[in-house]
Design a protein around this motif. Structure first.
Motif, short mmCIF file in Angstrom:
data_model
loop_
_atom_site.label_atom_id
_atom_site.label_comp_id
_atom_site.label_asym_id
_atom_site.label_seq_id
_atom_site.Cartn_x
_atom_site.Cartn_y
_atom_site.Cartn_z
N THR A 161 43.68 60.24 -31.84
CA THR A 161 44.45 59.39 -32.77
C THR A 161 43.88 57.99 -32.78
OG1 THR A 161 46.45 60.69 -32.39
CG2 THR A 161 46.75 58.49 -33.30
N LYS A 162 43.55 57.46 -31.63
CA LYS A 162 42.96 56.12 -31.52
C LYS A 162 41.60 56.08 -32.21
CE LYS A 162 42.28 51.98 -29.58
NZ LYS A 162 41.82 51.09 -30.61
N ALA A 163 40.79 57.13 -32.02
CA ALA A 163 39.48 57.19 -32.66
C ALA A 163 39.61 57.24 -34.17
CB ALA A 163 38.70 58.40 -32.14
N LEU A 164 40.59 58.00 -34.64
CA LEU A 164 40.83 58.08 -36.08
C LEU A 164 41.30 56.73 -36.62
CD1 LEU A 164 41.04 59.69 -38.70
CD2 LEU A 164 43.36 60.37 -38.01
N GLN A 165 42.19 56.08 -35.92
CA GLN A 165 42.66 54.76 -36.35
C GLN A 165 41.50 53.75 -36.39
OE1 GLN A 165 45.74 54.12 -33.43
NE2 GLN A 165 47.36 54.92 -34.79
N ASP A 166 40.64 53.81 -35.38
CA ASP A 166 39.48 52.92 -35.35
C ASP A 166 38.54 53.19 -36.51
OD1 ASP A 166 40.52 51.76 -33.08
OD2 ASP A 166 39.11 52.75 -31.69
N ALA A 167 38.33 54.47 -36.82
CA ALA A 167 37.44 54.85 -37.93
C ALA A 167 38.02 54.38 -39.26
CB ALA A 167 37.22 56.35 -37.94
N VAL A 168 39.31 54.53 -39.44
CA VAL A 168 39.97 54.07 -40.67
C VAL A 168 39.88 52.56 -40.78
CG1 VAL A 168 42.21 53.85 -41.84
CG2 VAL A 168 41.51 56.06 -40.90
N GLN A 169 40.11 51.87 -39.68
CA GLN A 169 40.02 50.40 -39.67
C GLN A 169 38.59 49.94 -40.00
OE1 GLN A 169 41.19 48.50 -36.01
NE2 GLN A 169 41.09 46.46 -36.90
N THR A 170 37.60 50.60 -39.41
CA THR A 170 36.21 50.27 -39.69
C THR A 170 35.87 50.51 -41.16
OG1 THR A 170 35.55 50.77 -37.42
CG2 THR A 170 33.81 50.79 -39.07
N ALA A 171 36.35 51.62 -41.70
CA ALA A 171 36.10 51.93 -43.11
C ALA A 171 36.78 50.92 -44.02
CB ALA A 171 36.58 53.35 -43.43
N ASP A 172 38.00 50.54 -43.68
CA ASP A 172 38.73 49.53 -44.46
C ASP A 172 38.01 48.19 -44.43
OD1 ASP A 172 40.69 51.33 -45.22
OD2 ASP A 172 42.17 50.63 -43.74
N GLN A 173 37.51 47.82 -43.26
CA GLN A 173 36.77 46.55 -43.14
C GLN A 173 35.49 46.58 -43.96
OE1 GLN A 173 36.42 46.23 -38.88
NE2 GLN A 173 38.30 45.04 -38.68
N ALA A 174 34.79 47.72 -43.93
CA ALA A 174 33.55 47.85 -44.71
C ALA A 174 33.86 47.76 -46.20
CB ALA A 174 32.86 49.17 -44.38
N ARG A 175 34.93 48.41 -46.61
CA ARG A 175 35.32 48.35 -48.03
C ARG A 175 35.72 46.94 -48.43
NH1 ARG A 175 39.76 51.81 -51.30
NH2 ARG A 175 38.99 51.20 -53.34
N ASP A 176 36.48 46.25 -47.59
CA ASP A 176 36.87 44.87 -47.87
C ASP A 176 35.64 43.96 -47.96
OD1 ASP A 176 39.54 45.60 -47.92
OD2 ASP A 176 39.98 44.84 -45.90
N THR A 177 34.70 44.19 -47.06
CA THR A 177 33.46 43.40 -47.08
C THR A 177 32.70 43.65 -48.37
OG1 THR A 177 33.32 43.40 -44.67
CG2 THR A 177 31.28 42.97 -45.88
N ALA A 178 32.60 44.91 -48.79
CA ALA A 178 31.90 45.25 -50.03
C ALA A 178 32.62 44.64 -51.24
CB ALA A 178 31.80 46.77 -50.18
#
Length: 164
Positions: free
Chosen positions: A9-26
């Motif tokens: 669950t923590k790994a999934l949350q981290d992956a979602v957070q990383t993806a959200d940050q990448a999308r926000d950056t883009a």
């Protein structure tokens, strides 16, 4: 078992957070680039790339990769159209400088063509929707044609001019 579920669950949350940050950056990079399109906003390639990118930004389902690719396409269009604009401005400015030092510059038609070219270049620099790189090139050609025609006339012997 609970520790494994918590870790997953923590790994999934981290992956979602990383993806959200990448999308926000883009999205931030794309939005920033959209504010930097002047004075080329209305050139065909830039306008098309700008519209495509804006559509992606307006669509909440757009992927990070799609936004990044569209941002790169806009950057490429700005680079290409910017080079074309710089070349047109350089050619126009060089011709104006050349014509102003020539005997043909005393003619009203040549002076009007110089003024038209300078007006088009000034409007294009302000991101005009109607004065684009092609218009600078056309005004440069018109000045070149006008000054060349007058130069030919100025070189004719007086007897030939009287026959005209």
């Amino acid at each position: 078992m609970t520790a494994d579920i918590e870790a997953a669950t923590k790994a999934l949350q981290d992956a979602v957070q990383t993806a959200d940050q990448a999308r926000d950056t883009a999205r931030d990079a794309a939005t920033d680039l959209l504010t930097q399109t002047a004075p080329l906003s209305n050139e065909a390639k830039v306008a098309s790339a700008k519209d495509a990118l804006q559509k992606l930004l307006d669509d909440p389902t757009s992927t990070t990769a799609a936004i990044e690719n569209a941002t790169a396409a806009l950057r490429d269009a700005l680079r290409a159209d910017g080079a074309d604009r710089n070349a047109a401005n350089t050619a126009g400015t060089s011709l104006v400088d050349l014509v102003k030092g020539a005997p043909a510059y005393t003619d009203k038609a040549v002076q009007d063509a110089v003024q038209k070219l300078q007006d088009v270049m000034a409007a294009a620099a302000k991101d005009s929707a109607t004065d684009l790189t092609a218009d600078i090139e056309a005004a440069t050609k018109a000045l070149q044609d006008t000054s060349q025609q007058l130069t030919v006339i100025l070189k004719l012997p007086v007897v030939q001019l009287m026959r005209c």
